[in-house]
Design a protein around this motif. Sequence first.
Motif, PDB file in Angstrom:
ATOM      1  N   HIS A 162      40.370  45.170  39.220  1.00  0.00           N
ATOM      2  CA  HIS A 162      39.620  46.336  38.433  1.00  0.00           C
ATOM      3  C   HIS A 162      40.704  47.067  37.414  1.00  0.00           C
ATOM      4  N   THR A 163      42.140  46.863  37.799  1.00  0.00           N
ATOM      5  CA  THR A 163      42.941  47.489  37.045  1.00  0.00           C
ATOM      6  C   THR A 163      43.597  46.521  35.898  1.00  0.00           C
ATOM      7  N   GLY A 164      43.195  45.253  35.889  1.00  0.00           N
ATOM      8  CA  GLY A 164      43.538  44.203  35.125  1.00  0.00           C
ATOM      9  C   GLY A 164      44.728  43.525  35.424  1.00  0.00           C
ATOM     10  N   ALA A 165      45.329  43.627  36.717  1.00  0.00           N
ATOM     11  CA  ALA A 165      46.361  43.316  37.277  1.00  0.00           C
ATOM     12  C   ALA A 165      46.063  41.760  37.628  1.00  0.00           C
ATOM     13  N   ALA A 166      46.920  40.620  37.572  1.00  0.00           N
ATOM     14  CA  ALA A 166      46.376  39.254  37.497  1.00  0.00           C
ATOM     15  C   ALA A 166      46.524  39.035  39.372  1.00  0.00           C
ATOM     16  N   LYS A 167      45.615  38.290  39.808  1.00  0.00           N
ATOM     17  CA  LYS A 167      45.448  37.887  41.168  1.00  0.00           C
ATOM     18  C   LYS A 167      45.808  36.498  41.445  1.00  0.00           C
ATOM     19  N   GLY A 168      45.808  35.821  40.670  1.00  0.00           N
ATOM     20  CA  GLY A 168      46.215  34.436  40.500  1.00  0.00           C
ATOM     21  C   GLY A 168      45.157  33.238  39.932  1.00  0.00           C
ATOM     22  N   GLU A 169      45.331  32.294  39.859  1.00  0.00           N
ATOM     23  CA  GLU A 169      44.451  31.095  39.148  1.00  0.00           C
ATOM     24  C   GLU A 169      43.395  30.643  40.081  1.00  0.00           C
ATOM     25  N   LEU A 170      42.180  30.397  39.467  1.00  0.00           N
ATOM     26  CA  LEU A 170      41.161  30.125  40.396  1.00  0.00           C
ATOM     27  C   LEU A 170      40.932  28.302  39.913  1.00  0.00           C
ATOM     28  N   VAL A 171      40.992  27.554  40.892  1.00  0.00           N
ATOM     29  CA  VAL A 171      41.026  26.091  40.576  1.00  0.00           C
ATOM     30  C   VAL A 171      39.356  25.885  40.502  1.00  0.00           C
ATOM     31  N   ARG A 172      39.181  24.741  40.185  1.00  0.00           N
ATOM     32  CA  ARG A 172      37.953  24.124  39.886  1.00  0.00           C
ATOM     33  C   ARG A 172      37.072  24.229  41.355  1.00  0.00           C
ATOM     34  N   GLY A 173      35.853  24.890  41.265  1.00  0.00           N
ATOM     35  CA  GLY A 173      35.109  25.060  42.332  1.00  0.00           C
ATOM     36  C   GLY A 173      35.322  26.389  43.027  1.00  0.00           C
ATOM     37  N   GLU A 174      36.262  27.155  42.823  1.00  0.00           N
ATOM     38  CA  GLU A 174      36.465  28.547  43.406  1.00  0.00           C
ATOM     39  C   GLU A 174      35.832  29.553  42.551  1.00  0.00           C
ATOM     40  N   HIS A 175      35.478  30.604  43.200  1.00  0.00           N
ATOM     41  CA  HIS A 175      34.770  31.755  42.567  1.00  0.00           C
ATOM     42  C   HIS A 175      35.485  33.023  43.112  1.00  0.00           C
ATOM     43  N   LYS A 176      35.269  34.210  42.368  1.00  0.00           N
ATOM     44  CA  LYS A 176      35.788  35.505  42.806  1.00  0.00           C
ATOM     45  C   LYS A 176      34.968  35.744  43.990  1.00  0.00           C
ATOM     46  N   SER A 177      35.526  36.662  44.968  1.00  0.00           N
ATOM     47  CA  SER A 177      34.731  37.248  46.193  1.00  0.00           C
ATOM     48  C   SER A 177      34.571  38.501  46.150  1.00  0.00           C
ATOM     49  N   ILE A 178      35.210  39.319  45.561  1.00  0.00           N
ATOM     50  CA  ILE A 178      35.289  40.917  45.556  1.00  0.00           C
ATOM     51  C   ILE A 178      34.366  41.165  44.197  1.00  0.00           C
ATOM     52  N   HIS A 179      33.532  42.087  44.313  1.00  0.00           N
ATOM     53  CA  HIS A 179      32.644  42.441  43.061  1.00  0.00           C
ATOM     54  C   HIS A 179      33.347  43.069  42.035  1.00  0.00           C
ATOM     55  N   THR A 180      34.321  43.668  42.129  1.00  0.00           N
ATOM     56  CA  THR A 180      34.955  44.372  40.977  1.00  0.00           C
ATOM     57  C   THR A 180      36.099  43.608  40.343  1.00  0.00           C
ATOM     58  N   ASP A 181      36.452  42.307  40.965  1.00  0.00           N
ATOM     59  CA  ASP A 181      37.287  41.337  40.124  1.00  0.00           C
ATOM     60  C   ASP A 181      36.813  40.895  39.007  1.00  0.00           C
ATOM     61  N   ARG A 182      37.624  40.468  38.126  1.00  0.00           N
ATOM     62  CA  ARG A 182      37.015  39.815  36.795  1.00  0.00           C
ATOM     63  C   ARG A 182      37.773  38.529  36.490  1.00  0.00           C
ATOM     64  N   VAL A 183      37.120  37.788  35.590  1.00  0.00           N
ATOM     65  CA  VAL A 183      37.779  36.378  35.277  1.00  0.00           C
ATOM     66  C   VAL A 183      38.037  36.339  33.936  1.00  0.00           C
ATOM     67  N   VAL A 184      39.364  35.855  33.503  1.00  0.00           N
ATOM     68  CA  VAL A 184      39.589  35.815  31.957  1.00  0.00           C
ATOM     69  C   VAL A 184      40.098  34.232  31.893  1.00  0.00           C
ATOM     70  N   LEU A 185      40.292  33.962  30.616  1.00  0.00           N
ATOM     71  CA  LEU A 185      41.048  32.782  30.390  1.00  0.00           C
ATOM     72  C   LEU A 185      42.311  32.718  29.781  1.00  0.00           C
ATOM     73  N   ILE A 186      42.990  31.896  30.386  1.00  0.00           N
ATOM     74  CA  ILE A 186      44.613  32.116  30.006  1.00  0.00           C
ATOM     75  C   ILE A 186      45.034  30.498  29.720  1.00  0.00           C
ATOM     76  N   PRO A 187      46.196  30.490  28.835  1.00  0.00           N
ATOM     77  CA  PRO A 187      46.536  28.959  28.369  1.00  0.00           C
ATOM     78  C   PRO A 187      46.821  28.296  29.891  1.00  0.00           C
ATOM     79  N   GLY A 188      46.679  26.903  29.748  1.00  0.00           N
ATOM     80  CA  GLY A 188      46.628  26.163  31.046  1.00  0.00           C
ATOM     81  C   GLY A 188      48.201  25.481  31.036  1.00  0.00           C
ATOM     82  N   PRO A 189      48.497  24.399  31.624  1.00  0.00           N
ATOM     83  CA  PRO A 189      49.756  23.854  31.766  1.00  0.00           C
ATOM     84  C   PRO A 189      50.332  23.507  30.231  1.00  0.00           C
ATOM     85  N   PRO A 190      51.652  23.619  29.956  1.00  0.00           N
ATOM     86  CA  PRO A 190      52.153  23.444  28.678  1.00  0.00           C
ATOM     87  C   PRO A 190      51.641  21.989  28.219  1.00  0.00           C
ATOM     88  N   GLU A 191      51.756  21.027  29.170  1.00  0.00           N
ATOM     89  CA  GLU A 191      51.561  19.731  28.576  1.00  0.00           C
ATOM     90  C   GLU A 191      50.059  19.469  28.069  1.00  0.00           C
TER      91      GLU A 191
END
Length: 497
Positions: A162-191
Amino acid sequence: MSTEHQQYSTENQEEAIRQYATRRGIEIVRTYADEGKSGLSLDGRDALKQLLEHVQGGAVDFSLILVYDVSRWGRFQDADEAAHNEFVCRRAGIDVQYCAEPFENDGSFGSDIQKMLKRKMAGEYSRELSVKVFAGQCRLIEHGYRQGGPSGYGLRRELIDHTGAAKGELVRGEHKSIHTDRVVLIPGPPEEVTTVQWMYRAFVEEGMSEREIALLLNNRGISTDLGHPWTRGTVHQVLINEKYIGNNVWNRMSFKLKKRRVRNRPDLWVRADGAFEPIIDRHLFDAAQAIICQRSLRFSDEEMLEGLKQLVFERGYLSGLIIDETEHLPSSSAYRTRFGSLLRAYQLVGYSPDRDYRYIEINRVLRRMHPDILAEVISRIEHLGGSVRCDPATDILTVNEEFTASIVIVRCLTMPAGSLRWKMRFDAGLRPDITLAVRMDAGNEHPLDYYLLPRVDVAAGAVRLKEENSIYWDAYRFDSIDHFFWLASRANIRSVA
């Protein structure tokens, strides 16, 4: 059970049913349960389908069905659907009892009235929840948060608190479990980022086609984010998606209340520009869009349709993906832009999809008709000496600073048996004093009649009308719109006296 309240967990329902059975000396011989399934439709509710099949087939070892409450049949938007399921059981000689309702399901007038109200309340609960969820999703999109769906090649989903601090990357099939958490898009692997940037440069600067880019990627052993080989269509989707320049765009498609999936107009999209870190320069992205747009302009209408006709002959059916995968044709979006919709393009080449999409064209015509009717109403009111103010955001009319009015055009739906139905929807948020419902004829070309519906007598939601209705509804029906103008007209007080 879907996921809304703890009281509806299958464990709690089962315990309440067992206690009810114990008090009444009933033996439970079988349980039918659908866990984690929405009650908006029968889709996915295999246990309920199995129950109805067993009942109708006659191969049952029970004479009574215990249900937690009325809403457990389903929160159908049409209350008659839930009533039908109970009727199927009673017709087969199997009684139905509700364990958490304050009435006995004994067929009395009181119990029938309460069941009807409970069914309507169950459907209204889902509708109101849908409105609230949609509004909440819109706010989250505007704040730059991702709402469902895979990230796509070259991007990843990151979980933040809820403060905007990163908690980690979600792999395919994973979803957030805490109501106040949010999801954003970030650049993937450099390749992957490098590959996406190369795709844009190859398309814009080297003049490669989507199919040539896909062929090179496959030859290099590079797969899509789903692990599949690249195709013309998947490359095309990368080249037109705004998320690669950091824009958060949502509501391109709607699938509300488990109804038909529809493609929304661009003005209905919800967006937040610059929400994510871009991996493609805006000028490069705009250049790619210009090439795609210009490519379709090189074809005349006749050439585009001839190509589509040939594609039908070769494949036997059409879809947006098939068109995007065809090298010598413009993209499906180009067909939508040129002919107004894919359905219209299909009609011009004599192709009829398996599903009936005519309602899309009818709705488009009715939407174009609405401003004309609105302008006519405003002009007539002013001509009669009244004043009217129109809210540009909602089209709500404020007449003579005395009452508010909303104009809705009600589409006519022809049922398989040939009967006609009209579904009038009332916006719970706007709540005008009077709703002027223009009911269209069978061809949806001309107004059939008009309903003047006061807010005090009409609940929010939807009303389904037939060709002949009860006096309750037909008391508001008029053959012309003149009665509405009579409400808005002004008269000299001396002449009235």
